[in-house]
Design a protein around this motif. Structure first.
Motif, PDB file in Angstrom:
ATOM      1  N   ALA A  82      -5.698   8.030 -15.767  1.00 47.58           N
ATOM      2  CA  ALA A  82      -6.223   8.033 -14.256  1.00 47.58           C
ATOM      3  C   ALA A  82      -5.906   7.276 -13.294  1.00 47.58           C
ATOM      4  O   ALA A  82      -5.752   6.888 -11.818  1.00 47.58           O
ATOM      5  CB  ALA A  82      -8.253   8.496 -14.200  1.00 47.58           C
ATOM      6  N   GLU A  83      -6.014   5.694 -14.055  1.00 47.88           N
ATOM      7  CA  GLU A  83      -5.932   4.529 -12.984  1.00 47.88           C
ATOM      8  C   GLU A  83      -3.585   4.297 -12.986  1.00 47.88           C
ATOM      9  O   GLU A  83      -3.718   3.781 -11.719  1.00 47.88           O
ATOM     10  CB  GLU A  83      -5.899   3.305 -13.673  1.00 47.88           C
ATOM     11  N   GLY A  84      -3.191   5.459 -13.929  1.00 50.32           N
ATOM     12  CA  GLY A  84      -2.067   5.670 -13.189  1.00 50.32           C
ATOM     13  C   GLY A  84      -1.464   6.496 -12.543  1.00 50.32           C
ATOM     14  O   GLY A  84      -0.098   6.505 -12.559  1.00 50.32           O
ATOM     15  N   ILE A  85      -2.548   7.244 -12.074  1.00 47.08           N
ATOM     16  CA  ILE A  85      -1.962   8.665 -10.405  1.00 47.08           C
ATOM     17  C   ILE A  85      -0.518   7.924  -9.845  1.00 47.08           C
ATOM     18  O   ILE A  85       0.774   8.628  -9.582  1.00 47.08           O
ATOM     19  CB  ILE A  85      -2.849   8.614  -9.540  1.00 47.08           C
ATOM     20  N   ALA A  86      -0.108   6.505  -9.164  1.00 45.77           N
ATOM     21  CA  ALA A  86       0.913   6.003  -8.770  1.00 45.77           C
ATOM     22  C   ALA A  86       2.285   6.065  -9.462  1.00 45.77           C
ATOM     23  O   ALA A  86       3.329   6.554  -9.193  1.00 45.77           O
ATOM     24  CB  ALA A  86       0.410   4.597  -7.982  1.00 45.77           C
ATOM     25  N   LEU A  87       1.594   5.900 -10.714  1.00 51.81           N
ATOM     26  CA  LEU A  87       3.437   6.351 -11.707  1.00 51.81           C
ATOM     27  C   LEU A  87       3.582   7.301 -12.151  1.00 51.81           C
ATOM     28  O   LEU A  87       4.999   8.260 -12.550  1.00 51.81           O
ATOM     29  CB  LEU A  87       2.973   5.295 -12.635  1.00 51.81           C
ATOM     30  N   LYS A 183      15.555   5.516  -2.403  1.00 50.39           N
ATOM     31  CA  LYS A 183      16.155   6.671  -1.586  1.00 50.39           C
ATOM     32  C   LYS A 183      14.502   6.574  -1.039  1.00 50.39           C
ATOM     33  O   LYS A 183      13.679   5.584  -1.829  1.00 50.39           O
ATOM     34  CB  LYS A 183      16.168   8.224  -1.972  1.00 50.39           C
ATOM     35  N   THR A 184      14.040   7.011  -0.275  1.00 50.77           N
ATOM     36  CA  THR A 184      13.405   6.695   0.829  1.00 50.77           C
ATOM     37  C   THR A 184      11.961   7.679  -0.337  1.00 50.77           C
ATOM     38  O   THR A 184      12.454   8.363  -1.241  1.00 50.77           O
ATOM     39  CB  THR A 184      13.023   7.965   2.608  1.00 50.77           C
ATOM     40  N   GLY A 185      10.879   6.866  -0.150  1.00 49.53           N
ATOM     41  CA  GLY A 185       9.661   7.393  -1.328  1.00 49.53           C
ATOM     42  C   GLY A 185       9.967   6.902  -2.552  1.00 49.53           C
ATOM     43  O   GLY A 185       9.125   7.280  -3.364  1.00 49.53           O
ATOM     44  N   GLY A 186      11.038   6.148  -2.330  1.00 49.77           N
ATOM     45  CA  GLY A 186      11.323   5.185  -4.231  1.00 49.77           C
ATOM     46  C   GLY A 186      10.663   4.923  -4.302  1.00 49.77           C
ATOM     47  O   GLY A 186       9.628   4.253  -3.839  1.00 49.77           O
ATOM     48  N   ARG A 187      10.376   4.005  -5.460  1.00 51.08           N
ATOM     49  CA  ARG A 187       9.490   3.034  -6.276  1.00 51.08           C
ATOM     50  C   ARG A 187      10.092   1.909  -6.809  1.00 51.08           C
ATOM     51  O   ARG A 187      11.035   2.501  -7.958  1.00 51.08           O
ATOM     52  CB  ARG A 187       8.314   4.198  -7.080  1.00 51.08           C
ATOM     53  N   ALA A 188       9.826   0.916  -6.397  1.00 50.09           N
ATOM     54  CA  ALA A 188      10.004  -0.330  -7.090  1.00 50.09           C
ATOM     55  C   ALA A 188       8.547  -0.353  -7.981  1.00 50.09           C
ATOM     56  O   ALA A 188       7.700  -0.983  -8.341  1.00 50.09           O
ATOM     57  CB  ALA A 188      10.711  -1.762  -6.277  1.00 50.09           C
ATOM     58  N   ILE A 189       9.097  -1.061  -9.634  1.00 48.10           N
ATOM     59  CA  ILE A 189       8.010  -1.566 -10.908  1.00 48.10           C
ATOM     60  C   ILE A 189       8.328  -2.259 -11.143  1.00 48.10           C
ATOM     61  O   ILE A 189      10.103  -2.885 -12.455  1.00 48.10           O
ATOM     62  CB  ILE A 189       8.218  -0.158 -11.601  1.00 48.10           C
TER      63      ILE A 189
END
Length: 189
Positions: A82-87, A183-189
């Motif tokens: 549940a804590e990983g929703i952003a991923l 891209k727009t809305g992309g994620r950096a991890i």
């Protein structure tokens, strides 16, 4: 008597076993039937090439290799909770991932072994890029491409959905470089 450090295949087998144990403790089922075999292949290659190319501080230590493998898998492990929703969805099929400064293959080769996402590994050092390309081929990762060109954030284009980095540079450089590739809305991890 032959020591573990003298036998890359034994290091690979021992690493596979340690990774399987750690994943069981985390209640994380290895993704797909071939995952642990790909991890064994990776660990064997790392043990073989590691000291020659200075890939990690302990390329002959299965415990150390297993630690880096589990650490590399953390986005997938976290995404299941549940804590990983952003991923969630960050490594689904069709997603394009750029790994900055891929070095020894952490996290990109490990993540690529666990999912069908398209990976581009950016590694400017040619010997390390060769290690990555050969190891990806040995692992059967047809969805991995290695780019050994030297580039800066000005030359990069925003064509990726996700950018990963582990021990690449200072955070400001990591995020500036990642921002140039996403891209727009992309994620950096």
């Amino acid at each position: 008597m032959k020591s573990l450090a003298d036998d890359p295949a034994e290091i690979g087998r021992a690493t596979r076993s340690l990774v399987a144990e750690a994943l069981a403790q985390l209640n994380y089922d290895p993704p797909g039937p071939g995952f642990l075999g790909r991890i064994e292949t990776f660990a064997t290659a790392l043990a073989l090439w590691g000291s020659k190319l200075n890939l990690t501080s302990a390329p002959d230590d299965p415990g150390e290799i297993a630690f880096h493998i589990i650490d590399s898998l953390s986005p997938l492990i976290l995404a299941r909770g549940a804590e990983g929703i952003a991923l969630a969805g960050a490594f689904d099929a069709g997603v394009r991932v750029l790994d900055l400064g891929s070095g020894a293959g952490f996290p990109a080769l490990i993540l690529a072994a666990a999912c069908d996402t398209d990976f581009t590994l950016l590694e400017a050092r040619r010997k390390r890029a060769s290690f990555l390309a050969v190891t990806a081929a040995e692992m059967g990762l047809a969805h991995v491409r290695v780019d050994s060109s030297r580039t800066d954030s000005i030359a990069l284009e925003p064509v990726f959905d996700v950018a990963t980095a582990r021990a690449f540079a200072e955070p400001a450089i990591v995020y500036r470089t990642a921002a140039a590739t996403l891209k727009t809305g992309g994620r950096a991890i």
